[in-house]
Design a protein around this motif. Structure first.
Motif, PDB file in Angstrom:
ATOM      1  N   UNK A   8       1.156  -0.953  -0.009  1.00  0.00           N
ATOM      2  CA  UNK A   8       0.004  -0.197   0.091  1.00  0.00           C
ATOM      3  C   UNK A   8       0.377   1.082   0.172  1.00  0.00           C
ATOM      4  N   UNK A   9       0.398   2.499  -1.021  1.00  0.00           N
ATOM      5  CA  UNK A   9       1.266   2.929  -0.360  1.00  0.00           C
ATOM      6  C   UNK A   9       0.234   4.696  -1.028  1.00  0.00           C
ATOM      7  N   UNK A  10       0.865   5.792  -0.127  1.00  0.00           N
ATOM      8  CA  UNK A  10       0.100   7.085   0.367  1.00  0.00           C
ATOM      9  C   UNK A  10       1.086   8.299   0.016  1.00  0.00           C
ATOM     10  N   UNK A  11      -0.871   9.138  -0.638  1.00  0.00           N
ATOM     11  CA  UNK A  11      -0.106   9.769  -0.902  1.00  0.00           C
ATOM     12  C   UNK A  11       0.083  10.806   0.037  1.00  0.00           C
ATOM     13  N   UNK A  12       0.870  12.154   0.112  1.00  0.00           N
ATOM     14  CA  UNK A  12       1.690  12.990   1.056  1.00  0.00           C
ATOM     15  C   UNK A  12       1.351  14.832   0.551  1.00  0.00           C
ATOM     16  N   UNK A  13       0.384  15.206   1.210  1.00  0.00           N
ATOM     17  CA  UNK A  13       1.249  16.801   1.210  1.00  0.00           C
ATOM     18  C   UNK A  13       0.505  17.512  -0.079  1.00  0.00           C
ATOM     19  N   UNK A  14      -0.195  16.925  -0.620  1.00  0.00           N
ATOM     20  CA  UNK A  14      -0.653  17.831  -2.109  1.00  0.00           C
ATOM     21  C   UNK A  14      -0.364  19.160  -2.158  1.00  0.00           C
ATOM     22  N   UNK A  15       0.185  20.076  -2.827  1.00  0.00           N
ATOM     23  CA  UNK A  15       0.406  21.280  -2.519  1.00  0.00           C
ATOM     24  C   UNK A  15      -0.342  21.752  -4.193  1.00  0.00           C
ATOM     25  N   UNK A  16      -1.085  22.779  -4.769  1.00  0.00           N
ATOM     26  CA  UNK A  16      -0.224  23.241  -5.581  1.00  0.00           C
ATOM     27  C   UNK A  16      -0.745  25.431  -5.350  1.00  0.00           C
ATOM     28  N   UNK A  17       0.115  26.181  -6.025  1.00  0.00           N
ATOM     29  CA  UNK A  17       0.390  26.855  -5.928  1.00  0.00           C
ATOM     30  C   UNK A  17      -1.032  27.596  -6.003  1.00  0.00           C
ATOM     31  N   UNK A  18      -0.809  29.059  -5.050  1.00  0.00           N
ATOM     32  CA  UNK A  18      -2.045  29.979  -5.488  1.00  0.00           C
ATOM     33  C   UNK A  18      -2.166  30.279  -6.829  1.00  0.00           C
ATOM     34  N   UNK A  19      -1.529  30.628  -7.112  1.00  0.00           N
ATOM     35  CA  UNK A  19      -1.151  31.104  -8.773  1.00  0.00           C
ATOM     36  C   UNK A  19      -0.768  29.715  -9.834  1.00  0.00           C
ATOM     37  N   UNK A  20      -1.168  29.102  -9.498  1.00  0.00           N
ATOM     38  CA  UNK A  20      -1.368  27.675 -10.367  1.00  0.00           C
ATOM     39  C   UNK A  20      -2.027  27.075 -10.370  1.00  0.00           C
ATOM     40  N   UNK A  21      -3.212  27.414 -10.211  1.00  0.00           N
ATOM     41  CA  UNK A  21      -4.113  26.087  -9.743  1.00  0.00           C
ATOM     42  C   UNK A  21      -5.377  26.151 -10.860  1.00  0.00           C
ATOM     43  N   UNK A  22      -6.073  25.363 -10.627  1.00  0.00           N
ATOM     44  CA  UNK A  22      -7.169  24.799 -12.113  1.00  0.00           C
ATOM     45  C   UNK A  22      -6.610  24.988 -13.039  1.00  0.00           C
ATOM     46  N   UNK A  23      -5.714  24.758 -12.735  1.00  0.00           N
ATOM     47  CA  UNK A  23      -4.848  24.151 -14.637  1.00  0.00           C
ATOM     48  C   UNK A  23      -4.443  22.811 -15.112  1.00  0.00           C
ATOM     49  N   UNK A  24      -4.903  21.819 -14.072  1.00  0.00           N
ATOM     50  CA  UNK A  24      -5.114  20.715 -14.359  1.00  0.00           C
ATOM     51  C   UNK A  24      -3.890  19.788 -13.712  1.00  0.00           C
ATOM     52  N   UNK A  25      -2.732  20.362 -13.239  1.00  0.00           N
ATOM     53  CA  UNK A  25      -1.457  20.492 -12.320  1.00  0.00           C
ATOM     54  C   UNK A  25      -1.457  19.365 -12.068  1.00  0.00           C
TER      55      UNK A  25
END
Length: 269
Positions: free
Chosen positions: A190-207
């Motif tokens: 089992x592998x777990x994702x940790x701390x998903x972060x996207x910069x405020x200026x780069x959101x909603x772009x599919x990154x």
């Protein structure tokens, strides 16, 4: 560990500790090197206790973590929150609803982002950029305390990477780190994702969705994972991103926390 719209990790919270120890009817989770990590230092209970016992659980937490200024509890198999959440709230704790999602295969998001470069963090500049990205996303907590937590947290992440337990990845636009997350395993498949972060200026772009897809494929092929796990805020937009690449809801999660005095800048919902 919990992600939110943006996509980001909210606070010194939503993570995994370094040491687990069962104490009778509860589990004690510790991160000795990072005492400011709320959800690296918490108690997990198998079910909601009777209302009259709730104050005693705050005392139990204080015994386990005598230097802690926060309080944090995870409640398992709680079902609907009606009928058991009010005693906790009356003592100053806030409640967050999460959903654990799982996947054994992934597909690309509906609108993948092919402009960024997706790769592991490996230079000192990369790790410093991770600290700055997280601090740029902090809207709720006292900035100096949050930076201290973040520096300690990133130091702990680097130790896990160096020990071969997983990897930390970033999406880069030019030289700028704009989205990031980790993936780690205990060797159980089992592998777990940790701390998903996207910069405020780069959101909603599919990154974040594209990065999560790429990271998951790496985990299934290179980390030897049979199942991928991610914890998301039930009511935030981020959960839709994870579902869009193949994750399905597995079970609810329930977290109660009390921030140290003066460290939360805005009230929690």
């Amino acid at each position: 560990f919990q992600a939110e719209d943006g996509i980001r990790d909210r606070s010194p919270s939503r993570g995994l500790g370094d040491v687990y120890k069962r104490q009778g009817d509860h589990l004690v989770v510790r991160s000795p090197d990072n005492p400011n990590y709320w959800w690296g230092n918490f108690l997990a209970l198998p079910e909601p206790p009777p209302d009259a016992e709730v104050p005693g659980w705050l005392e139990t937490f204080a015994r386990h973590f005598p230097l802690a200024r926060h309080r944090a509890f995870a409640i398992d198999r709680a079902g609907p929150v009606e009928g058991w959440i009010d005693p906790w709230r009356s003592l100053g704790l806030t409640y967050d609803a999460g959903t654990a999602l799982v996947a054994s295969a992934l597909h690309e998001p509906p609108r993948p982002n092919h402009d960024a470069t997706y790769r592991p963090l490996h230079t000192e500049a990369d790790w410093n950029a991770l600290v700055e990205l997280r601090c740029a996303n902090n809207e709720d907590l006292e900035p100096d305390s949050y930076r201290t937590f973040t520096v300690d947290s990133v130091r702990g992440v680097r130790r896990l990477v160096d020990a071969g337990h997983g990897q930390w990845f970033g999406a880069f636009l030019g030289n700028d780190l704009v989205s990031t997350m980790g993936l780690f395993t205990d060797g159980s498949g089992i592998a777990r994702y940790q701390a998903v972060d996207t910069h405020p200026a780069a959101r909603r772009r599919g990154l974040a969705g594209t990065l999560a897809h790429n990271v998951g494929l790496w985990g299934l092929s290179e980390l030897g994972a049979r199942q991928l796990v991610i914890l998301a805020d039930t009511h935030a937009e981020a959960i839709k991103v994870y579902r869009s690449i193949g994750f399905v809801d597995a079970e609810p999660s329930h977290q109660l926390e009390q921030a140290p005095p003066g460290e939360r800048l805005t009230p929690s919902s």
